[in-house]
Design an enzyme around this catalytic site. Structure first.
Site, PDB file in Angstrom:
ATOM      1  N   ASP A 180       0.846  -1.186   0.000  1.00  0.00           N
ATOM      2  CA  ASP A 180       0.000   0.000   0.000  1.00  0.00           C
ATOM      3  C   ASP A 180       0.888   1.245   0.000  1.00  0.00           C
ATOM      4  O   ASP A 180       1.994   1.237   0.533  1.00  0.00           O
ATOM      5  CB  ASP A 180      -0.874   0.038   1.258  1.00  0.00           C
ATOM      6  CG  ASP A 180      -1.926  -1.065   1.277  1.00  0.00           C
ATOM      7  OD1 ASP A 180      -2.096  -1.735   0.241  1.00  0.00           O
ATOM      8  OD2 ASP A 180      -2.556  -1.254   2.332  1.00  0.00           O
ATOM      9  N   ARG A 181       0.359   2.305  -0.557  1.00  0.00           N
ATOM     10  CA  ARG A 181       1.147   3.538  -0.649  1.00  0.00           C
ATOM     11  C   ARG A 181       1.631   4.005   0.723  1.00  0.00           C
ATOM     12  O   ARG A 181       2.768   4.479   0.867  1.00  0.00           O
ATOM     13  CB  ARG A 181       0.300   4.641  -1.304  1.00  0.00           C
ATOM     14  CG  ARG A 181       1.019   5.957  -1.467  1.00  0.00           C
ATOM     15  CD  ARG A 181       0.286   6.865  -2.436  1.00  0.00           C
ATOM     16  NE  ARG A 181      -1.041   7.222  -1.977  1.00  0.00           N
ATOM     17  CZ  ARG A 181      -1.316   8.325  -1.279  1.00  0.00           C
ATOM     18  NH1 ARG A 181      -0.341   9.150  -0.946  1.00  0.00           N
ATOM     19  NH2 ARG A 181      -2.545   8.594  -0.908  1.00  0.00           N
TER      20      ARG A 181
END
Length: 482
Positions: A180-181
């Site tokens: 995930d970012r």
């Protein structure tokens, strides 16, 4: 990477449509892509200088027989129709490589559209990407929080793939897995297709062991906790999931490492790889990650989703999340767009869906990229509605439209053959201001470096014949205090 503009005589009243491009999934980003713009660093943030960029797409089936203006006004609502009229006058819209002079042109099957825009990317942390291992087969890095892995949505140069290519000359990398970012930690890339396939096979056979650490709210139980609650995606676009009996089966093992009187450091061993699995299971257990910008929010209700208790419908939940982040001026941290809630068409699941706002890639993409459908990012309107209304007003007013129409600064260079040159755009990129750009008219609050960190870290990845580990993050130390 671009379809070649061909000069060909056609019958009167007809227009030449170039044949469809064949995307080569093995083609990577090259020097011309990395040279589009440059980085600069400010107040702990890595920023990208605004640059000109071509969004490109072929006519979709539902567009056939509709005018270009109608398509823009109904499907690309991030900008007012006045913007697209001005963009056409400026030579920034091209249909089958010919300048669009009239938005009333009716689209035909296989028409090719090119839209040149002035692109702004959100800032990310200035923390460097640390290379843990590099050999003939793999590159393993310690990814900072806030960085997407590959170009997706509004992010292009502020991504791990681009930074490795531009600053470390590491190109043609194959993504083995994604984070995930907002998740930091160990991230692996293969240097060859063969290595990528070999490790992908281990992933499919669940032979890859993953270990994460996180800091959660409250005193996590001292014994091992196993959570096997199924997870359902609430929205691919916004990137929100929840526990639901109709969801996909998954399993996470948790073990507390330390407790400082307020928060706990927990080791997480995901046995499956569902979207946001660790974050959703921790929320369900009543111990969400301390600074999780989705699953530790008031929008989930007084219990913040503990035990799956949510006092809202999915639609109400998504709207509440958007409103809570708008009130904190933190929509840019999430990439949440209010228009995502009203649009009926869902994105593909791109791993971390919240980072995959709709866009069209401007070059061949590899099998791990995140192509989606539309060419204009709707996120901007949601982030700063007042600023967008001001910009739209500027473009819609008769006075400003007349000013834009008569402005010599809008036009591109046109040569004797009627082709539009790019020299003026390249020169104007250095100036960083564009007379048509809505973003250039909006002043946004920069996120603080603290806002760009979430306390979830991929600590170790282990497979057949390899094991890669990063250092324990500072916030996971036993004596750490906020």
């Amino acid at each position: 990477a671009e379809p070649a503009a061909k000069k060909r005589r056609v019958a009167g009243g007809e227009r030449f449509v170039p044949p469809p491009r064949k995307l080569n999934p093995g083609v990577s980003f090259g020097a011309e892509h990395f040279a589009e713009t440059s980085y600069y660093f400010e107040r702990g943030l890595r920023k990208v200088r605004p640059y000109y960029f071509d969004f490109r797409t072929y006519c979709k089936g539902r567009w056939v027989g509709r005018s270009l203006g109608h398509v823009f006004s109904t499907e690309f609502r991030a900008q007012p129709i006045a913007y697209y009229r001005a963009a056409a006058r400026a030579g920034r819209l091209r249909l089958n490589e010919e300048p669009v002079r009239d938005l009333e042109v009716v689209l035909k099957n296989n028409d090719f559209l090119r839209n040149t825009v002035h692109r702004h990317e959100p800032p990310v942390t200035a923390q460097p990407i640390q290379i843990l291992v590099e050999n003939d087969e793999v590159v393993v890095v310690d990814k900072p929080s806030s960085l997407p892995v590959h170009p997706c949505g509004r992010f292009r140069h502020n991504t791990v793939i681009f930074i490795l290519g531009k600053e470390h000359d590491l190109k043609e990398l194959h993504t083995i897995h994604r984070l995930d970012r907002m998740t930091s930690g160990v991230l692996m890339f293969a240097k060859t297709v063969e290595v990528s396939k070999r490790i992908d096979e281990q992933v499919r056979e669940r032979q890859l062991e993953k270990e994460y650490v996180c800091r959660v709210v409250g005193e996590f139980p001292g014994h091992e906790v196993v959570c096997e609650e199924p997870i359902l995606v609430v929205s691919y676009k916004v990137g929100v999931c929840r526990v639901d009996p109709k969801g996909k089966p998954c399993k996470t093992i948790f073990q507390r490492l330390s407790y400082n009187g307020k928060t706990s450091v927990v080791k997480c061993l995901p046995r499956t790889g569902r979207t946001h699995q660790i974050r959703v299971h921790l929320q369900y257990l009543g111990h969400p990650i301390v600074n999780d910008p989705i699953y530790n929010m008031e929008a989930w209700g007084p219990d913040r989703g503990k035990g799956g208790r949510i006092d809202k419908t999915d639609e109400e939940l998504l709207k509440a999340l958007v409103e809570e982040h708008r009130s904190k001026q933190s929509l840019d941290v999430l990439g949440i767009a209010e228009e995502d809630l009203s649009s009926g068409e869902e994105n593909k699941d791109c791993g971390d869906s919240s980072d995959c706002a709709k866009s069209v890639p401007a070059e061949p993409v590899n099998e791990n990229s995140c192509p989606a459908e539309e060419t204009v990012d709707p996120e901007r309107k949601a982030e700063d509605p007042k600023g967008n209304e001001t910009a739209a007003c500027l473009l819609n007013s008769d006075t400003n439209l007349e000013m834009l129409e008569n402005s010599k600064e809008l036009g591109l260079c046109e040569n004797q053959d009627g082709e539009m040159g790019q020299k003026s755009l390249e020169e104007r990129s250095l100036e960083e201001k564009d007379p048509l750009c809505v973003e250039c008219r909006i002043s946004r609050r920069d996120p603080s470096p603290k806002e760009l960190v979430m306390f979830l870290h991929a600590l170790r990845y282990k497979g057949l014949g390899f094991e890669y580990c990063s250092k324990m993050p500072e916030w996971a130390m036993e004596d750490w205090e906020e």
